[in-house]
Design a protein around this motif. Sequence first.
Motif, PDB file in Angstrom:
ATOM      1  N   LYS A 115       0.858  -1.166   0.000  1.00  0.00           N
ATOM      2  CA  LYS A 115       0.000   0.000   0.000  1.00  0.00           C
ATOM      3  C   LYS A 115       0.902   1.226   0.000  1.00  0.00           C
ATOM      4  O   LYS A 115       1.881   1.274   0.747  1.00  0.00           O
ATOM      5  N   VAL A 116       0.576   2.201  -0.844  1.00  0.00           N
ATOM      6  CA  VAL A 116       1.379   3.425  -0.858  1.00  0.00           C
ATOM      7  C   VAL A 116       0.933   4.316   0.294  1.00  0.00           C
ATOM      8  O   VAL A 116      -0.232   4.650   0.419  1.00  0.00           O
ATOM      9  N   GLU A 125       3.638   9.974  -0.768  1.00  0.00           N
ATOM     10  CA  GLU A 125       4.391  10.212  -2.002  1.00  0.00           C
ATOM     11  C   GLU A 125       4.817  11.656  -2.098  1.00  0.00           C
ATOM     12  O   GLU A 125       4.084  12.579  -1.727  1.00  0.00           O
ATOM     13  N   ILE A 185       8.854   7.618  -2.493  1.00  0.00           N
ATOM     14  CA  ILE A 185       7.612   6.939  -2.195  1.00  0.00           C
ATOM     15  C   ILE A 185       7.791   6.107  -0.939  1.00  0.00           C
ATOM     16  O   ILE A 185       8.859   5.563  -0.693  1.00  0.00           O
ATOM     17  N   ARG A 186       6.751   6.094  -0.095  1.00  0.00           N
ATOM     18  CA  ARG A 186       6.811   5.202   1.079  1.00  0.00           C
ATOM     19  C   ARG A 186       5.689   4.199   0.963  1.00  0.00           C
ATOM     20  O   ARG A 186       4.541   4.572   0.780  1.00  0.00           O
ATOM     21  N   VAL A 187       6.033   2.922   1.050  1.00  0.00           N
ATOM     22  CA  VAL A 187       5.024   1.882   0.902  1.00  0.00           C
ATOM     23  C   VAL A 187       4.985   1.017   2.157  1.00  0.00           C
ATOM     24  O   VAL A 187       5.976   0.901   2.879  1.00  0.00           O
ATOM     25  N   ASP A 237       7.623  -1.196   6.468  1.00  0.00           N
ATOM     26  CA  ASP A 237       7.571  -0.106   5.507  1.00  0.00           C
ATOM     27  C   ASP A 237       8.893  -0.012   4.747  1.00  0.00           C
ATOM     28  O   ASP A 237       9.921  -0.458   5.245  1.00  0.00           O
ATOM     29  N   ARG A 244       8.291   6.148 -11.985  1.00  0.00           N
ATOM     30  CA  ARG A 244       7.558   5.668 -10.825  1.00  0.00           C
ATOM     31  C   ARG A 244       6.885   4.332 -11.128  1.00  0.00           C
ATOM     32  O   ARG A 244       6.935   3.398 -10.316  1.00  0.00           O
ATOM     33  N   ILE A 296       6.946   0.690  -9.031  1.00  0.00           N
ATOM     34  CA  ILE A 296       5.723   0.029  -8.571  1.00  0.00           C
ATOM     35  C   ILE A 296       5.641  -1.388  -9.124  1.00  0.00           C
ATOM     36  O   ILE A 296       5.325  -2.331  -8.409  1.00  0.00           O
TER      37      ILE A 296
END
Lengths: 86, 690
Positions: free
Chosen positions: B4-5, B8, B13-15, B51, B60, B64
């Motif tokens: 899950k993002v 941003e 990006i942090r997921v 995370d 990007r 992903i």
Amino acid sequence: MKITREMVLFVGGALFGSAGIKLLSSKDAKKAYTYTTAAVLRMKESVMNTATNVRENASDILAEAKDINEARVLAEEVVEDAAGQE
Amino acid sequence: MKFKVMHESTNRIRVHLAQTRMTIRQADILNDYLLGLSGVRQVSVYERTCDAVISYTGERALVIRYLSVFQYGDQMLLPDAPDTGRELRREYEEKLVKMLLFRGIRRIFFPSHVRVVSTLIRSAPFLIRGLKSLMNGKLNVDVLDGLSIGLSLVRRDFPTAGTVIFLLKLGELLEEWTHKKSVDDLARSMSLNIERVWVKTQDGETLMPLAQVRAGDEICVRMGNLIPLDSVILDGEVMVNQASLTGESIPVAKRKGTMVYAGTVVTEGECVLRVEQQSGGSRYDKIVALIEQSEQLKSPSENKAAILADQLVPYTIAGSLLTFLLTRNVTKAVAVLMVDFSCALKLAIPMAVLSAMREARGYHVTVKGGKYLEAVANADTVIFDKTGTLTHACPTVSEVIAFDGREADEMLRLAACLEEHYPHSIANAVVRAAKERELLHEETHTQIEYLVAHGISSMADGHKVVIGSHHFVFEDESCQIKPDDMEAFHHLPLDCSHLYLAIDGILSAVICISDPLRPEAQAVICTLRKLGVKKIVMLTGDSERTAASIADQLGVDEYRSEVLPEDKADFVTRERAQGRTVVMIGDGINDSPALSASNVGIAISDGAAIAREIADITIAADNLFELVSLKMIANGLVGRIGFNYRFVISFNCGLIALGTAGILTPSFSALLHNISTLGISLNSMRNILE
């Protein structure tokens, strides 16, 4: 008065000495200690997780703040360019 | 894998990965996988929260997509992901948080008399340590710490005693952490390159991971390589450098039946070994032990700081006594005592050194000890061994000049035909050039005779062919040059080395071999000079004419041509005898004596293992500018250490003055002192280069 107080203390002490120690070292008490320890450990974990979470969010904020400043600088540059052309 | 993002921003990006918990190993695998993707600049994986923060330069969508196909169980990833020391970091982070948390709990929840008892208990170790030093007749920092805590207790100033204890403990923890971390990092980078060995099996030799080698297996080790495990020589005679065990840099001859040890290096010959002890933690532990014993971590200024801190103690105590005698005021006397220079110096300077070493690693530079960084900063002379440092050590054929009316391509074809049997770099260059020009050949020659370092002679189609150096072709084989060719022969290009080919005693061709300079070499030399290096020297095995032409291109101050390995070490020794600090940069086996003779030996990390083992600093030679970064970090470090000294001494002298004047109370001056100590330590951990 004084004597009654001392008697109560004496009886209390004797009771604790015989039954109290037994109670504190009983199986049920041990169970309680175990659960308490587990709770303390969980608390520690949750504190560490929160700390990590705070760190991640702080770095998010920093990155976004940098973006905002970058956008501002860009906007100003555009204005200057327009001024230069006139 | 599902994710899950969470956040941003531009190129970041942090997921959050869809899993309830992440092990340390999983975090390492994910980290390694993400870093390996093209277009990914930086990754941090937080295993506690599952995370990952990814900074990228590419697209990007690509990031992903790669994330969504990621699987932990992927066999391709498992063996490669390196251990990143995440466990150590986690352990110390926990300790740190625990310490802060307990202090908070004590302050908020404990009733005051319980706090007093806990302060008394925690102060006991410091008091005992101080007393012990005192009984041994030493007046050092331990005494001062014990005294300041003890006096605070006597004066019933428990909060001050508590603060001092807390900060001392915090300093100890941070120091232990940084020390362990740097040893761990170093050991990991040193044990990294020998993970695979050649094992003899029924169908030849196979390259196997070190972990799969068992006691009793037979392995082959060749010139320039590390002996990975303790073993016995079954076949072959070798010279072994045991510097890593004994510190002796002169190689020892080892024959059949003798024992060789893990971590030593074969400098000459090749051998077959029978493994005696299979690898376990032992090799890694050995390296850790080695680094710790050798005290290489301590730089001269670190030692100076510790000694200075101890030396200042009597003065602080005397000053405090004097204040008491003059003013008859205990508070003022204690205020002086609270300010000890020691912890600031002891903490800030090692921090600065260790963080500089860490920063250098970020530029692919591994420094084996703080003292080398200081030596780099003070370097007067930098000596380059040309091949492999200023060049890529990848010679190529630049031109083939035919004589005696022969065809250039024919000559190259003939040379390739003979040279292809000998795998050294010049031979490879000739063979590659022939292949590029699509010159195929059939084996027309007879048995080949190979004379080490001279050349090759053979018979081809009934003619005697010799290839080799000027000395070999014209003096040993006394070949002639046709009078018509003399003119051309004197105008051979200067900036490359020459390989001579003669047929039936007549010179038939000269093959020009050049080892192109790295494009950045000249700029690096220029920058080094601006950073304070006074003299830059190039050593090379090339002929005088070639060396002069290259030295001129590069702009070095001095060069030596036609040098032999032992000359290199002599040159270094002579420079040092003149009182200069010498940095030697090399990559090959023959540079090892020179590397160990210099103040700081820098090796290229994809060069020979022996050079890496002996060197004090290794750089990954993708780009010579790493050398510039190293020099800048070293200079910055020395500047920072100087600043720390001045700041600590002047700030604390100021505190003492204010304490004696009665402006500051003991607890306030202790607080200011400790805050400044923490501040300067944190400042020392910042990156030097931005």
